[in-house]
Design a protein around this motif. Structure first.
Motif, PDB file in Angstrom:
ATOM      1  N   ARG A   1      35.630  36.321  33.990  1.00 37.14           N
ATOM      2  CA  ARG A   1      34.789  36.642  35.164  1.00 37.14           C
ATOM      3  C   ARG A   1      35.308  35.921  36.400  1.00 37.14           C
ATOM      4  O   ARG A   1      35.371  36.482  37.498  1.00 37.14           O
ATOM      5  N   ARG A   2      35.683  34.644  36.228  1.00 34.92           N
ATOM      6  CA  ARG A   2      36.216  33.873  37.352  1.00 34.92           C
ATOM      7  C   ARG A   2      37.533  34.460  37.846  1.00 34.92           C
ATOM      8  O   ARG A   2      37.775  34.542  39.050  1.00 34.92           O
ATOM      9  N   ALA A   3      38.375  34.862  36.913  1.00 37.56           N
ATOM     10  CA  ALA A   3      39.678  35.431  37.296  1.00 37.56           C
ATOM     11  C   ALA A   3      39.478  36.715  38.107  1.00 37.56           C
ATOM     12  O   ALA A   3      40.120  36.931  39.136  1.00 37.56           O
ATOM     13  N   PHE A   4      38.548  37.554  37.668  1.00 35.51           N
ATOM     14  CA  PHE A   4      38.296  38.808  38.383  1.00 35.51           C
ATOM     15  C   PHE A   4      37.658  38.540  39.751  1.00 35.51           C
ATOM     16  O   PHE A   4      37.978  39.209  40.737  1.00 35.51           O
ATOM     17  N   ALA A   5      36.753  37.570  39.804  1.00 32.58           N
ATOM     18  CA  ALA A   5      36.100  37.250  41.084  1.00 32.58           C
ATOM     19  C   ALA A   5      37.141  36.730  42.073  1.00 32.58           C
ATOM     20  O   ALA A   5      37.135  37.097  43.260  1.00 32.58           O
TER      21      ALA A   5
ATOM     22  N   ARG B   1      45.717  35.855  37.041  1.00 29.00           N
ATOM     23  CA  ARG B   1      44.921  34.622  37.152  1.00 29.00           C
ATOM     24  C   ARG B   1      44.453  34.154  35.779  1.00 29.00           C
ATOM     25  O   ARG B   1      44.511  32.987  35.451  1.00 29.00           O
ATOM     26  N   PHE B   2      43.961  35.124  34.987  1.00 29.09           N
ATOM     27  CA  PHE B   2      43.471  34.770  33.636  1.00 29.09           C
ATOM     28  C   PHE B   2      44.605  34.160  32.812  1.00 29.09           C
ATOM     29  O   PHE B   2      44.397  33.176  32.084  1.00 29.09           O
ATOM     30  N   ALA B   3      45.808  34.728  32.938  1.00 30.19           N
ATOM     31  CA  ALA B   3      46.957  34.246  32.160  1.00 30.19           C
ATOM     32  C   ALA B   3      47.289  32.802  32.515  1.00 30.19           C
ATOM     33  O   ALA B   3      47.812  32.050  31.692  1.00 30.19           O
ATOM     34  N   HIS B   4      46.982  32.404  33.742  1.00 31.57           N
ATOM     35  CA  HIS B   4      47.333  31.058  34.205  1.00 31.57           C
ATOM     36  C   HIS B   4      46.237  30.034  33.962  1.00 31.57           C
ATOM     37  O   HIS B   4      46.402  28.873  34.315  1.00 31.57           O
ATOM     38  N   VAL B   5      45.089  30.464  33.407  1.00 32.58           N
ATOM     39  CA  VAL B   5      43.998  29.511  33.178  1.00 32.58           C
ATOM     40  C   VAL B   5      44.436  28.464  32.157  1.00 32.58           C
ATOM     41  O   VAL B   5      45.017  28.810  31.128  1.00 32.58           O
TER      42      VAL B   5
ATOM     43  N   ASP C   1      46.337  30.397  46.604  1.00 29.93           N
ATOM     44  CA  ASP C   1      46.672  29.008  46.272  1.00 29.93           C
ATOM     45  C   ASP C   1      46.333  28.649  44.830  1.00 29.93           C
ATOM     46  O   ASP C   1      46.813  27.656  44.312  1.00 29.93           O
ATOM     47  N   GLU C   2      45.500  29.495  44.181  1.00 31.55           N
ATOM     48  CA  GLU C   2      45.204  29.239  42.769  1.00 31.55           C
ATOM     49  C   GLU C   2      46.470  29.187  41.935  1.00 31.55           C
ATOM     50  O   GLU C   2      46.528  28.546  40.912  1.00 31.55           O
TER      51      GLU C   2
END
Ligand SMILES: [Zn+2]
Length: 422
Positions: free
Chosen positions: A347-351, A418-422, A3-4
């Motif tokens: 770190r958040r993206a990897f977690a 995920r990192f790309a979408h931050v 859902d992120e």
């Protein structure tokens, strides 16, 4: 945590690496410069390394990705999946090895990066950033150490080329073999505004993941490394006729300091390490009291505050031990590399990626050097580890279970999205 991405992007959350293709590439690469005992011998810019790079170029072109090479020899696969003028997210590692090293160190990260980008291209996905899988020149320091990443990040120091680890002749020969020039290295620098970040998958080279029963390690930072040459100076004397209490024995100061450094780190500096890797005795004979002992001191700490405190404490201790044995102390600073924290967003993206893939992760700082250090002051940097069986590395015994390699590649892929979408 699909859902992120929002409900529109279930497609992103479902992406996985192609395990057969990834494995076939890994096995082929392991054969280039193979040392016959399970390891590889691919010294930076040597014949086997250049052969591995030529093969990588073929794989990049076969995947319909844009092949790029810069003035530091860094090889990459570029995918323009972002809007025009968007920054580029780098994923990568290195294809060079230490002498008689293992086949996973560096190679796994380069192939996982290539695989991640192939998957994104095949899915015809647009991202807020472009993607680039990169193989950095000479991470291991056969010639200089982290040469390609430092050049690209713009942190390469001209002095590093004057007295390089592998000697000037080896550097000149290596650059010539690869068609590179010394001045050109500095032209490889990229504008930091063009870099969205740098993410890397690597083997752990230690035992923490296995001990924790975890699948993936999220690196909180790369330890800083500082080095000094210390000389304890006393007086050479006849080893038979000089009474024990009249001696100014430089070996006593050096030895006492070495033991004290260990006690100091164990007691006051958890997560830090110190090493005395060399001691040179002068005159150096059975029958002469040592007049001078030079030692090579290196220490590492995960954060800037501990790094400074540890330096002060070690030097203070060296002075005390010198005083205790009536010796002089000479201190020569040789250089340092500051601790490099990873970015919180990475770190958040990897977690998030590990959780979505049902993998157990733990977070810790690493004491080994990596290309990510070059980027710490330039753009967000992140790193993940997969388990090393027996903790073995820089050896043909180096081994990571294939299942863990695939897990790591999927966490890299999903973490990058995920990192790309931050
Ligand atoms: Zn490596």
């Amino acid at each position: 945590m699909a859902d992120e991405f929002g409900p529109m992007n279930e497609k992103l959350a479902a992406l996985r690496v192609n395990t057969e293709r990834f494995r076939a590439d890994f096995e082929t690469l392991s054969g280039i410069g193979a040392s016959g005992d399970g390891g590889v011998h691919r010294l930076a810019l040597g014949e086997a390394h250049l052969a591995a790079r030529a093969w990588l170029r073929e794989r990049i072109e076969a995947a319909d990705l844009e092949f790029r090479i810069d003035n530091a020899g860094n090889h990459s696969a570029f995918l323009a999946c972002g809007p025009q003028g968007a920054p580029t997210l780098l994923l990568g590692s290195h294809l060079d090895s230490v002498p008689h090293g293992g086949r996973f160190d560096g190679a796994l990260g380069v192939l996982a990066a290539l695989e991640a980008i192939r998957v994104v291209r095949e899915a015809k996905i647009s991202l807020p950033v472009h993607l680039e899988a990169i193989d950095f020149t000479d991470e291991e320091g056969t010639l200089v150490g982290m040469l390609g990443s430092a050049a690209l990040a713009g942190v390469l120091q001209p002095e590093a080329l004057q007295d390089p680890r592998g000697g000037r002749a080896a550097l000149e020969a290596g650059l010539a073999r690869a068609g590179l020039t010394e001045q050109g290295l500095f032209d490889a620098r990229r504008d930091p505004a063009s870099l969205a970040g740098y993410l890397e998958l690597h083997i752990e080279q230690g035992l923490r993941l296995l001990q924790a029963g975890a699948d993936v390690g999220i690196v909180t930072g790369i330890a800083g490394i500082n080095s000094y040459r210390l000389a304890f100076v006393g007086r050479p004397d006849h080893a038979g006729t000089t009474p024990m209490r009249d001696r100014r024995d430089a070996a006593l100061g050096a030895s006492a300091f070495t033991l004290a450094a260990r006690e100091l780190v164990l007691r006051d500096f958890p997560a830090c390490v110190a090493n005395v890797g060399e001691m040179r005795f002068t005159p150096g004979a059975f029958n002469i009291v040592p007049g001078r002992v030079e030692l090579a001191l290196e220490f590492r700490a995960p954060d800037a505050e501990k790094f400074r405190r540890l330096e002060r404490a070690l030097l203070e201790r060296a002075r005390e031990e010198a005083g205790r044995f009536d010796l002089e102390l000479e201190i020569e600073w040789l250089g340092k590399c500051d601790p490099a924290p990873t970015s919180q967003a990475a770190r958040r993206a990897f977690a998030g990626a590990a959780a979505a893939l049902g993998l157990k992760h733990v977070s810790f700082a690493t004491g080994a050097g990596h290309d990510g250090q070059s980027f710490a002051s330039v753009c967000p940097m992140g790193m993940i580890f997969v388990p090393s069986v027996d903790g073995a590395s820089h050896s043909p015994r180096e081994f990571t279970r294939w299942e863990d390699c695939v897990n790591g590649a999927n966490v890299l892929l999903q973490g990058a999205l995920r990192f790309a979408h931050v």
